[in-house]
Design an enzyme around this catalytic site. Structure first.
Site, PDB file in Angstrom:
ATOM      1  N   SER A   1       0.775  -1.093  -0.135  1.00 20.25           N
ATOM      2  CA  SER A   1       0.024   0.080  -0.034  1.00 20.25           C
ATOM      3  C   SER A   1       0.693   1.175  -0.061  1.00 20.25           C
ATOM      4  O   SER A   1       1.865   1.272   0.326  1.00 20.25           O
ATOM      5  CB  SER A   1      -0.928   0.203   1.254  1.00 20.25           C
ATOM      6  OG  SER A   1      -1.621   1.219   1.614  1.00 20.25           O
TER       7      SER A   1
ATOM      8  N   TYR B   1      -2.233  -0.494  10.632  1.00 14.96           N
ATOM      9  CA  TYR B   1      -2.339  -0.807   9.183  1.00 14.96           C
ATOM     10  C   TYR B   1      -1.081  -0.515   8.534  1.00 14.96           C
ATOM     11  O   TYR B   1      -0.305  -1.323   7.783  1.00 14.96           O
ATOM     12  CB  TYR B   1      -3.646  -0.235   8.705  1.00 14.96           C
ATOM     13  CG  TYR B   1      -3.859  -0.338   7.085  1.00 14.96           C
ATOM     14  CD1 TYR B   1      -4.597  -1.479   6.753  1.00 14.96           C
ATOM     15  CD2 TYR B   1      -3.271   0.459   6.195  1.00 14.96           C
ATOM     16  CE1 TYR B   1      -4.613  -1.799   5.217  1.00 14.96           C
ATOM     17  CE2 TYR B   1      -3.676   0.325   4.814  1.00 14.96           C
ATOM     18  CZ  TYR B   1      -4.246  -1.035   4.484  1.00 14.96           C
ATOM     19  OH  TYR B   1      -4.275  -1.275   3.099  1.00 14.96           O
TER      20      TYR B   1
HETATM   21  N1  LIG Z   1      -8.926  -0.321  -1.205  1.00  9.94           N
HETATM   22  C1  LIG Z   1      -7.699   0.607  -0.967  1.00  9.94           C
HETATM   23  O1  LIG Z   1      -7.614   1.706  -0.925  1.00  9.94           O
HETATM   24  C2  LIG Z   1      -6.090  -0.228  -0.718  1.00  9.94           C
HETATM   25  C3  LIG Z   1      -5.248   0.702  -1.009  1.00  9.94           C
HETATM   26  C4  LIG Z   1      -3.887  -0.039  -0.782  1.00  9.94           C
HETATM   27  C5  LIG Z   1      -3.836  -1.324  -0.346  1.00  9.94           C
HETATM   28  N2  LIG Z   1      -5.053  -2.149  -0.260  1.00  9.94           N
HETATM   29  C6  LIG Z   1      -4.781  -3.461  -0.123  1.00  9.94           C
HETATM   30  O2  LIG Z   1      -5.376  -4.034  -1.051  1.00  9.94           O
HETATM   31  C7  LIG Z   1      -5.809  -5.404  -0.883  1.00  9.94           C
HETATM   32  C8  LIG Z   1      -7.222  -5.691  -1.234  1.00  9.94           C
HETATM   33  O3  LIG Z   1      -7.923  -4.712  -0.846  1.00  9.94           O
HETATM   34  P1  LIG Z   1      -9.324  -4.447  -0.908  1.00  9.94           P
HETATM   35  O4  LIG Z   1      -9.437  -2.885  -1.185  1.00  9.94           O
HETATM   36  O5  LIG Z   1      -9.726  -5.112  -2.282  1.00  9.94           O
HETATM   37  O6  LIG Z   1     -10.159  -4.824   0.006  1.00  9.94           O
HETATM   38  P2  LIG Z   1     -11.447  -5.648   0.169  1.00  9.94           P
HETATM   39  O7  LIG Z   1     -11.954  -5.749   1.668  1.00  9.94           O
HETATM   40  O8  LIG Z   1     -12.528  -5.146  -0.949  1.00  9.94           O
HETATM   41  O9  LIG Z   1     -11.237  -7.184  -0.178  1.00  9.94           O
HETATM   42  C9  LIG Z   1     -10.472  -8.066   0.637  1.00  9.94           C
HETATM   43  C10 LIG Z   1     -10.636  -9.535   0.523  1.00  9.94           C
HETATM   44  O10 LIG Z   1      -9.822 -10.075   1.444  1.00  9.94           O
HETATM   45  C11 LIG Z   1     -10.590 -11.023   2.078  1.00  9.94           C
HETATM   46  N3  LIG Z   1      -9.972 -11.413   3.309  1.00  9.94           N
HETATM   47  C12 LIG Z   1      -9.906 -10.505   4.325  1.00  9.94           C
HETATM   48  N4  LIG Z   1      -9.170 -11.380   5.335  1.00  9.94           N
HETATM   49  C13 LIG Z   1      -8.889 -12.550   4.884  1.00  9.94           C
HETATM   50  C14 LIG Z   1      -8.122 -13.691   5.460  1.00  9.94           C
HETATM   51  N5  LIG Z   1      -8.080 -14.058   6.736  1.00  9.94           N
HETATM   52  N6  LIG Z   1      -8.079 -14.735   4.617  1.00  9.94           N
HETATM   53  C15 LIG Z   1      -8.403 -14.836   3.383  1.00  9.94           C
HETATM   54  N7  LIG Z   1      -9.183 -13.754   2.864  1.00  9.94           N
HETATM   55  C16 LIG Z   1      -9.345 -12.645   3.799  1.00  9.94           C
HETATM   56  C17 LIG Z   1     -11.883 -10.410   2.330  1.00  9.94           C
HETATM   57  O11 LIG Z   1     -13.023 -11.491   2.162  1.00  9.94           O
HETATM   58  C18 LIG Z   1     -12.050  -9.798   0.839  1.00  9.94           C
HETATM   59  O12 LIG Z   1     -12.636 -10.532  -0.064  1.00  9.94           O
HETATM   60  C19 LIG Z   1      -5.645  -5.498   0.886  1.00  9.94           C
HETATM   61  O13 LIG Z   1      -4.419  -6.123   1.096  1.00  9.94           O
HETATM   62  C20 LIG Z   1      -5.473  -3.950   1.240  1.00  9.94           C
HETATM   63  O14 LIG Z   1      -4.759  -3.823   2.257  1.00  9.94           O
HETATM   64  C21 LIG Z   1      -6.074  -1.576  -0.405  1.00  9.94           C
END
Ligand SMILES: NC(=O)c1ccc[n+]([C@@H]2O[C@H](COP(=O)([O-])OP(=O)(O)OC[C@H]3O[C@@H](n4cnc5c(N)ncnc54)[C@H](O)[C@@H]3O)[C@@H](O)[C@H]2O)c1
Length: 262
Positions: free
Chosen positions: A144, A157
């Site tokens: 991130s 986080y």
């Molecule tokens: N959305 C953002 O702005 C953003 C920015 C930077 C990084 N990220 C990172 O990108 C990745 C995806 O984020 P997103 O925005 O798609 O989030 P999201 O919440 O839409 O999706 C996350 C998915 O991970 C699954 N998950 C959660 N805990 C889990 C576990 N213990 N085992 C297996 N699966 C699990 C959830 O069920 C969900 O389907 C994450 O690592 C997040 O930290 C997101």
């Protein structure tokens, strides 16, 4: 097939929705055989089905990335269905908004067990598999912008994502000799369900008043002038899964519309 992903066996964790689902769909559209792995089997099934209906190849696998035995089973199922593991995207993650002084030990464990320990476990099991296959393979972690800078009120986080960057660098150094590369993608502010959770947390702690206020305020920092969609991460994901990135390792690439320059 410009990325050369045809028949590559690829696992994407956290692929039921959001960034992981977009990456899984994008890889499958380039010909990869994708294991859609998630805590939610029901939603993973939906994503895998949509990929198959679009002409791609995908299975759904239930996994909790904190559980080593479940991670082992996930990899074994993917290999059984799609052949030797070529690439794993360790993308599953959780977020939580908490002012710095309010973060409890329980909060720390919740966020870091999924985002950092979960990534370590899946990297270890995937690398063991790749070594047993004779070496070679690609690890791609989702870090991130918060893995490059500490953000308030997301300190725990941010710490978990700095951890992902560190694990990526350490594995790159450890397994380069085996032809295994490790890189990470660092998204910015992406319109997914995760940001709904973060945005709600801002309101719950009285830090913002209106829905989407925190999201819009953070997204305004991107020089390209808009928030990210999950689709914005697909091109770099395909590149990191493809032979085009073979001489690159230990890198954490910012794909954030120009928010953080390092
Ligand atoms: N959305 C953002 O702005 C953003 C920015 C930077 C990084 N990220 C990172 O990108 C990745 C995806 O984020 P997103 O925005 O798609 O989030 P999201 O919440 O839409 O999706 C996350 C998915 O991970 C699954 N998950 C959660 N805990 C889990 C576990 N213990 N085992 C297996 N699966 C699990 C959830 O069920 C969900 O389907 C994450 O690592 C997040 O930290 C997101």
């Amino acid at each position: 097939m410009p990325f050369g992903l045809k028949d590559r066996s690829i696992i994407v964790t956290g692929a039921a929705r959001g960034i992981g689902a977009a990456i899984a769909r994008g890889l499958a559209a380039e010909g990869a055989r994708v294991a859609v792995a998630d805590l939610s089997k029901e939603k993973a099934d939906e994503t895998a089905r949509a990929i198959r209906e679009a002409g791609g190849s995908a299975i759904a696998v239930e996994v909790d990335v904190r559980d080593r035995a479940a991670v082992r089973t996930m990899i074994d199922e993917a290999v059984k269905a799609h052949g030797p593991l070529d690439v794993i995207f360790n993308n599953a993650g959780v977020a939580q908004t908490k002012p710095f002084l309010d973060i409890t030990e329980e909060d720390w464990r919740f966020v870091n067990e999924v985002n950092a320990l979960g990534v370590l476990i899946a990297m270890q099991e995937a690398i063991r598999t790749m070594l047993a296959q004779g070496g070679g393979g690609k690890i791609v972690n989702t870090a991130s912008i918060a893995g490059k800078q500490g953000y308030e009120p997301l300190a725990h986080y941010s710490a978990s994502k700095f951890g992902v960057v560190a694990l990526t660098q350490a594995a790159a150094r450890a397994f380069g000799k085996d032809g295994i590369t490790a890189n990470a993608i660092c998204p910015g502010v992406v319109a997914t369900d995760m940001w709904k959770v973060i945005d709600e947390g801002f309101r719950d702690h009285g830090l913002t008043k209106k829905p989407d206020e925190a999201f819009e305020t953070f997204a305004a920092g991107a020089v390209l002038g808009r928030a990210s969609t999950a689709q914005d991460l697909v091109g770099v994901a395909c590149f990191l899964a493809s032979p085009a990135s073979d001489f690159m390792t230990g890198q954490s690439l910012l794909v954030d519309g120009g928010m953080v320059f390092v």
